[in-house]
Enzyme design. Structure first.
Site, PDB file in Angstrom:
ATOM      1  N   ARG B 256       0.813  -1.307   0.147  1.00  0.00           N
ATOM      2  CA  ARG B 256       0.088  -0.376   0.040  1.00  0.00           C
ATOM      3  C   ARG B 256       1.176   1.187  -0.196  1.00  0.00           C
ATOM      4  NH1 ARG B 256      -2.626   0.522   5.626  1.00  0.00           N
ATOM      5  NH2 ARG B 256      -1.481   2.707   5.493  1.00  0.00           N
ATOM      6  N   HIS B 260      -3.856   4.779   4.519  1.00  0.00           N
ATOM      7  CA  HIS B 260      -4.987   3.697   4.428  1.00  0.00           C
ATOM      8  C   HIS B 260      -6.526   4.194   3.908  1.00  0.00           C
ATOM      9  CE1 HIS B 260      -8.317   1.413   6.205  1.00  0.00           C
ATOM     10  NE2 HIS B 260      -8.367   2.117   6.551  1.00  0.00           N
ATOM     11  N   TYR B 269       3.611   5.391  11.270  1.00  0.00           N
ATOM     12  CA  TYR B 269       3.534   4.089  11.447  1.00  0.00           C
ATOM     13  C   TYR B 269       4.656   3.564  10.818  1.00  0.00           C
ATOM     14  CZ  TYR B 269      -0.817   3.532   9.330  1.00  0.00           C
ATOM     15  OH  TYR B 269      -0.700   3.658   7.125  1.00  0.00           O
TER      16      TYR B 269
END
Lengths: 325, 338
Positions: B256, B260, B269
């Protein structure tokens, strides 16, 4: 013949539905051998390949039904006990009830999920539950809960034919307890309509399932005392027959709502609110609800189970108090 | 330059791809269109023109290679919310993608009733889904069951991320599908993250494909950054399922490249070095390099595709912006089918 139990009415309707439409099939736990209540007994031999035993996984029973219905089949799923349905709750809440809405009616789900509910069978916490309060909060789903065999038969057929997902609640205590001469009996064929089962001028009792029969028994004994009750068999809980509820409330001015589920957040609150909101000027007494006490679930031991469940005596007592108000 | 002129120097290579020149061109153009749409969608969100965006940047090869393995108009696609590129393969236009992002009245995926990227168009056999992960895998199994009962020779491909493979519905779906040997491909795009959680926090095994062993199911794990490898892996699985060979679990190992969603800050993160490492494996760059090296297309033809895609996205934004919004009371319709 023509005298049927609730269970025979369900089995008859299932056979008729399988016979009438090649797109129908039955899936669920143990359905091939007839199911734990024998509702599907004999159907596998009559309709080879159209009964499918599933793993003990309720979300898959409902989720697979959704996919099959989307494809154009008409699945009739069985959840063995209503108490087991909650692992499929997400499939009802997030998926089935929203399918037509979010596709703007391009696709809908002609599927039925049948399940035995209710207590009085020493089923304890996980074989006695009333689940209607959870599922009647889902616009897009229909929830049907008949009381008499003729209605079970006709409304199960109507549920199978309905283009929307239907949760069909079968009160397990009535399966073999309630019999009815089917020929000529009133049989509601339209989902969303209630029936006035008995007319009386003093008060109206609203009920469904086993409690409808207990209410009728109470009304009969009250009549001997000079208290005349109207009794409404709700039949469909979602969408609700608001017109019949309000008409009877206005006529009698006093209302008693009976259900087996616990009181707080129970389905009776919705009927009470409807009447308070739209028939307030006609009321001669506060709206009265009779329900199970607010404890987590129905206990197993006989004395506690009987204490938990409303019955004809408790209904008669509540109705007497209301009539005297 | 015509295809005929090109063929002599590249035919052998193309044959190894198992894809025609036309398919390779579609592959590139679709991946690129998905990328540019995603970039533009995020920009529109940042400009305050779209309240929410969720994308599939980095997963274009995994999506296009898999979707092109299906028979469009016959096979079913049960996607998840990152599958923009798959929907493009199945017939969605750039204009339609923007209608959906902007929640316009005529968005065919629900007309603004769902967040963007929750696709479903019945006539295209793309099946509506929600945001709760893995529920759709059971719908895919149900569609495959119905097709099998009807003797229809179709295949269902359903997608999820690796995070979804921890859900009960994932396991119930694989279990059911294998018991009945249904024609369904469970296609897991392992993009390394479930929002902020890396795979070590999501599952106690290294490879999603290993989950198939518990269900006695065929499985494969493929480099999801390589569209051609994906096609070469998924196509035989689809063919086998169509012939009655049963379901397949395929893991596409991808990444990815974006956050998100528009509401997520992945810098909280995600190690920078990791992102840089995966950026080197960008599936679109990789594809272009490969077909250029193999001389499938001359660079100018790839540039033409790039120009076409850029114009298409620009047109889509302008067009969709001017389409009508739903009326407030449109919210009331379609609760039940009459």
């Amino acid at each position: 013949m023509a005298v049927m139990t609730v269970l025979e009415a369900v089995r008859t309707a299932l056979g008729e539905a399988l016979d009438a439409d090649a797109r129908t099939f039955i899936l669920g736990e143990d359905v091939e051998t007839g199911g734990v209540f024998r509702a599907t007994e004999g159907l596998k031999a009559r309709f080879p390949g159209r009964l499918i035993d599933t793993p003990l996984a309720e979300s898959s029973i409902v989720g697979v039904s959704i996919g099959a219905a989307h494809y154009g089949m008409r699945p009739i799923a069985e959840i063995q006990f209503a108490d087991f349905i909650h692992s499929a709750f997400d499939q009802f809440v997030s998926e089935a009830s929203r399918w037509s809405y979010r596709t703007r009616g391009e696709s809908s789900l002609p599927m039925v999920v049948r399940t035995p509910w209710g207590g009085g069978v020493h089923g304890g916490q996980h074989h006695s539950q009333s689940i209607e309060a959870y599922y009647t909060h889902l616009p897009g789903l229909k929830v049907v809960a008949p009381s008499f065999p003729a209605d079970y038969r006709s409304l199960l057929r109507a549920s199978v034919d309905d283009p929307n997902p239907v949760l069909f609640l079968e009160h397990k205590r009535t399966y073999r307890l309630i019999r009815q001469e089917i020929d000529g009996a009133a049989a509601e064929t339209v989902i969303g309509r209630s029936r006035v089962t008995r007319r009386g001028g003093d008060l109206t009792i609203y009920a469904y399932g086993l409690m409808l029969h207990e209410s009728l028994a109470a009304a009969e004994s009250l009549s001997a005392e000079g208290i005349e009750c109207t009794v409404v068999d709700l039949l469909t809980l979602l969408p609700l027959d608001v017109e019949t509820i309000l008409e009877t409330a206005r006529n009698t001015g006093k209302v008693l709502i009976v259900h087996e589920d616990t009181l707080t957040g129970g389905f009776g609150g919705e009927i009470a609110a409807l009447i308070a909101e739209h028939a307030f000027e006609y009321l001669d007494a506060p709206v009265r609800r009779l329900a199970a006490p607010d404890i987590p679930a129905m206990p197993y031991a006989h004395a506690m189970e009987a204490f938990f469940m409303p019955d004809r005596d408790k209904i008669a007592t509540a109705a007497r108090e209301l009539a005297a108000y | 330059m015509t295809a005929k002129e090109r063929r002599p120097r590249s035919k052998e290579t193309i044959d190894q791809y198992l894809l025609s020149e036309q398919q390779l061109e579609e592959m590139y153009e679709t991946m690129l269109l998905a990328r540019r749409l995603n970039e533009r969608m995020l920009a529109l969100n940042r400009q305050g023109r779209a309240p929410f965006f969720i994308g599939g940047t980095g997963q274009e090869a995994a999506q296009v290679g898999a979707a092109m393995s299906l028979k469009r108009g016959e096979d079913y696609l049960v996607p998840y919310y990152r599958d923009l590129a798959m929907n493009l393969v199945f017939g969605m236009s750039a204009r339609e993608a923007m209608l959906n992002l902007l929640a316009k009245k005529d968005d065919p995926h629900g007309g603004g009733r769902q967040m963007p990227s929750h696709w479903g168009v019945g006539s295209r056999k793309v099946v509506t889904g929600g945001s709760v992960v893995a529920t759709q895998l059971l719908h895919a199994a149900g569609i495959a069951l119905a097709a099998k009962m009807s003797s229809d020779p179709i295949v269902v491909l359903t997608c999820c991320g690796e995070g979804s493979t921890s859900k009960g519905d994932f396991h119930e779906a694989l279990n059911f599908a294998q018991i009945h040997r249904l024609p369904v491909i469970f296609y897991v795009q392992n993009n390394g993250y479930a929002i902020s959680e890396s795979t070590e926090k999501e599952m106690p095994i290294a490879h999603v494909a290993d989950r198939a062993r518990a269900y006695n199911m065929h499985s494969a794990s493929v480099d999801g950054m390589d569209a051609i490898a994906v096609y070469q892996t998924v196509k035989p699985a689809v063919d086998q399922a169509r012939r009655g060979g049963g379901p397949f679990l395929i893991e596409a190992r991808c990444y990815r490249l974006g956050a998100h969603s528009s509401d997520d800050d992945d810098s909280r993160y995600r190690p920078k070095a990791e992102l840089e490492e995966w950026t080197q494996k960008d599936p679109i760059t990789l594809f272009r390099r490969r077909v250029e090296t193999d001389k499938v297309f001359p660079p100018e033809e790839l540039d033409e595709i790039e120009e076409r895609v850029t114009a298409e996205v620009q047109d889509a934004v302008e067009w969709a912006t001017n389409q009508p919004d739903p009326a407030p009371e449109d919210a009331l319709g379609f609760v039940y089918r009459e």
